[in-house]
Motif scaffolding. Structure first.
Motif, PDB file in Angstrom:
ATOM      1  N   GLU A 146       0.667  -1.042   0.092  1.00  0.00           N
ATOM      2  CA  GLU A 146      -0.187   0.050   0.361  1.00  0.00           C
ATOM      3  C   GLU A 146       0.899   1.668   0.413  1.00  0.00           C
ATOM      4  OE1 GLU A 146      -3.167   1.789   3.153  1.00  0.00           O
ATOM      5  OE2 GLU A 146      -2.833   0.273   3.105  1.00  0.00           O
ATOM      6  N   ALA A 147       2.259   1.590   0.865  1.00  0.00           N
ATOM      7  CA  ALA A 147       2.522   2.464   0.688  1.00  0.00           C
ATOM      8  C   ALA A 147       3.349   2.291  -0.661  1.00  0.00           C
ATOM      9  CB  ALA A 147       3.448   2.265   2.287  1.00  0.00           C
ATOM     10  N   ARG A 148       3.724   1.531  -1.189  1.00  0.00           N
ATOM     11  CA  ARG A 148       4.639   2.181  -2.256  1.00  0.00           C
ATOM     12  C   ARG A 148       2.940   2.711  -3.606  1.00  0.00           C
ATOM     13  NH1 ARG A 148       6.258   3.436  -6.865  1.00  0.00           N
ATOM     14  NH2 ARG A 148       6.932   2.143  -7.932  1.00  0.00           N
ATOM     15  N   VAL A 149       2.003   1.595  -3.772  1.00  0.00           N
ATOM     16  CA  VAL A 149       1.187   2.166  -4.866  1.00  0.00           C
ATOM     17  C   VAL A 149       0.604   3.247  -4.193  1.00  0.00           C
ATOM     18  CG1 VAL A 149      -1.433   1.952  -4.745  1.00  0.00           C
ATOM     19  CG2 VAL A 149       0.149   0.085  -4.739  1.00  0.00           C
ATOM     20  N   ARG A 150       0.538   4.486  -3.003  1.00  0.00           N
ATOM     21  CA  ARG A 150       0.033   5.847  -2.266  1.00  0.00           C
ATOM     22  C   ARG A 150       1.261   6.334  -2.789  1.00  0.00           C
ATOM     23  NH1 ARG A 150      -4.025   6.243   0.936  1.00  0.00           N
ATOM     24  NH2 ARG A 150      -4.975   4.879   1.866  1.00  0.00           N
ATOM     25  N   ALA A 151       2.960   6.087  -3.022  1.00  0.00           N
ATOM     26  CA  ALA A 151       3.841   7.088  -3.308  1.00  0.00           C
ATOM     27  C   ALA A 151       3.855   6.704  -5.055  1.00  0.00           C
ATOM     28  CB  ALA A 151       4.688   6.192  -2.809  1.00  0.00           C
ATOM     29  N   ALA A 152       3.507   5.852  -5.577  1.00  0.00           N
ATOM     30  CA  ALA A 152       3.644   6.093  -6.898  1.00  0.00           C
ATOM     31  C   ALA A 152       1.728   6.860  -7.540  1.00  0.00           C
ATOM     32  CB  ALA A 152       3.197   4.919  -7.742  1.00  0.00           C
ATOM     33  N   PHE A 153       1.095   6.776  -6.441  1.00  0.00           N
ATOM     34  CA  PHE A 153       0.182   7.853  -6.460  1.00  0.00           C
ATOM     35  C   PHE A 153       0.315   9.224  -6.846  1.00  0.00           C
ATOM     36  CE2 PHE A 153      -4.137   9.688  -5.730  1.00  0.00           C
ATOM     37  CZ  PHE A 153      -4.972   9.517  -6.976  1.00  0.00           C
ATOM     38  N   ASP A 154       0.693   9.959  -6.150  1.00  0.00           N
ATOM     39  CA  ASP A 154       1.014  11.076  -5.128  1.00  0.00           C
ATOM     40  C   ASP A 154       2.158  11.438  -6.057  1.00  0.00           C
ATOM     41  OD1 ASP A 154      -0.681  10.687  -3.205  1.00  0.00           O
ATOM     42  OD2 ASP A 154       0.402  10.858  -1.712  1.00  0.00           O
ATOM     43  N   LYS A 155       2.906  10.914  -6.736  1.00  0.00           N
ATOM     44  CA  LYS A 155       3.926  11.381  -7.579  1.00  0.00           C
ATOM     45  C   LYS A 155       3.323  11.353  -8.463  1.00  0.00           C
ATOM     46  CE  LYS A 155       8.349  10.144  -9.075  1.00  0.00           C
ATOM     47  NZ  LYS A 155       9.757   9.560  -8.864  1.00  0.00           N
ATOM     48  N   HIS A 156       2.649  10.252  -9.726  1.00  0.00           N
ATOM     49  CA  HIS A 156       2.854   9.985 -10.994  1.00  0.00           C
ATOM     50  C   HIS A 156       1.018  11.099 -11.699  1.00  0.00           C
ATOM     51  CE1 HIS A 156       6.061   8.798 -11.433  1.00  0.00           C
ATOM     52  NE2 HIS A 156       6.048   7.126 -11.118  1.00  0.00           N
ATOM     53  N   TRP A 157       0.063  10.566 -10.610  1.00  0.00           N
ATOM     54  CA  TRP A 157      -1.349  10.657 -11.144  1.00  0.00           C
ATOM     55  C   TRP A 157      -1.491  11.770 -11.434  1.00  0.00           C
ATOM     56  CZ3 TRP A 157      -4.399   6.459 -11.596  1.00  0.00           C
ATOM     57  CH2 TRP A 157      -6.313   6.870 -11.903  1.00  0.00           C
ATOM     58  N   GLY A 158      -0.947  12.746 -11.280  1.00  0.00           N
ATOM     59  CA  GLY A 158      -1.671  14.298 -11.456  1.00  0.00           C
ATOM     60  C   GLY A 158      -0.802  14.466 -13.587  1.00  0.00           C
ATOM     61  N   ASP A 159       0.125  13.921 -13.255  1.00  0.00           N
ATOM     62  CA  ASP A 159      -0.023  13.898 -14.842  1.00  0.00           C
ATOM     63  C   ASP A 159       0.273  13.083 -15.973  1.00  0.00           C
ATOM     64  OD1 ASP A 159       2.358  16.068 -13.478  1.00  0.00           O
ATOM     65  OD2 ASP A 159       3.854  13.926 -13.015  1.00  0.00           O
ATOM     66  N   ILE A 160      -0.615  12.171 -14.768  1.00  0.00           N
ATOM     67  CA  ILE A 160      -1.220  11.679 -16.515  1.00  0.00           C
ATOM     68  C   ILE A 160      -1.728  11.328 -17.204  1.00  0.00           C
ATOM     69  CG2 ILE A 160      -2.333   9.020 -16.522  1.00  0.00           C
ATOM     70  CD1 ILE A 160      -1.271   8.144 -14.205  1.00  0.00           C
ATOM     71  N   GLU A 161      -1.252  11.426 -18.548  1.00  0.00           N
ATOM     72  CA  GLU A 161      -2.742  12.485 -19.654  1.00  0.00           C
ATOM     73  C   GLU A 161      -2.788  10.930 -20.395  1.00  0.00           C
ATOM     74  OE1 GLU A 161      -1.201  15.892 -21.537  1.00  0.00           O
ATOM     75  OE2 GLU A 161      -0.268  16.800 -19.652  1.00  0.00           O
ATOM     76  N   ILE A 162      -4.605  10.814 -20.878  1.00  0.00           N
ATOM     77  CA  ILE A 162      -4.727  10.109 -21.933  1.00  0.00           C
ATOM     78  C   ILE A 162      -5.489  10.489 -22.369  1.00  0.00           C
ATOM     79  CG2 ILE A 162      -6.603   8.354 -22.127  1.00  0.00           C
ATOM     80  CD1 ILE A 162      -3.900   6.842 -20.083  1.00  0.00           C
ATOM     81  N   PRO A 163      -5.163  10.549 -23.778  1.00  0.00           N
ATOM     82  CA  PRO A 163      -6.108  11.817 -24.662  1.00  0.00           C
ATOM     83  C   PRO A 163      -6.930  11.010 -25.233  1.00  0.00           C
ATOM     84  CG  PRO A 163      -3.736   9.753 -25.912  1.00  0.00           C
ATOM     85  CD  PRO A 163      -4.213  10.381 -23.979  1.00  0.00           C
TER      86      PRO A 163
END
Length: 163
Positions: A146-163
């Protein structure tokens, strides 16, 4: 289905394990057996040590390695369903096969939500589903805690762009 496969491949990264529509199941990690009747599908699932419940309109059976890698998935959606429901059910089961273990009770336009119009009529995956696939396959590994998933979410979620 071809459009959905392109969307999923774009989200998970072509280098991971690109999905394709093929007839030879020896080449497939995800086996779609939706053309079969429930009786035929039940027999196919039994060969893969899976069960197909009597009341199911669609289901998936996923086999994992000890390292959490998807080895094979069998997917079935009843052809007795109206075309839009069949497609939505198939999409729902494909997401299960790709790692979506639960259902959405928040995103009402999700093919993963029960009791909403989208669950029965979604023609394609929504942005949340595609972003989640992108996060799962580009920024996480099997068995991440869970800690790794939360860290990945916090770091990457806002930058993921889906065309």
């Amino acid at each position: 289905i071809e459009k959905t496969i392109k969307d999923i491949n774009r989200a998970i990264g072509y280098g991971t394990f690109p999905l394709a529509t093929i007839n030879d199941k020896k080449e497939a990690s995800i086996i779609v057996i939706s053309e079969k009747t429930k009786r035929e599908a039940r027999a196919e699932f039994a060969k893969a040590d899976c069960r197909l419940h009597e009341e199911a309109e669609g289901t998936s059976c996923i086999g994992y390695s000890s390292k959490g890698v998807i080895l094979e998935s069998h997917i079935w959606a009843s052809k007795a369903l109206p075309a839009s429901e069949w497609r939505a059910t198939l999409l729902h089961e494909v997401l299960h096969a790709l790692g979506f273990q639960g259902h959405s009770y928040v995103a009402l336009d999700s093919v993963m939500s029960f009791g909403t119009p989208s669950y029965k009529t979604a023609a394609r995956l929504n942005a949340l589903e595609l972003k989640t696939l992108f996060l799962l396959y580009r920024h996480l590994k099997p068995f991440d805690r869970e800690a790794r998933v939360r860290a990945a979410f916090d770091k990457h979620w806002g930058d993921i762009e889906i065309p």
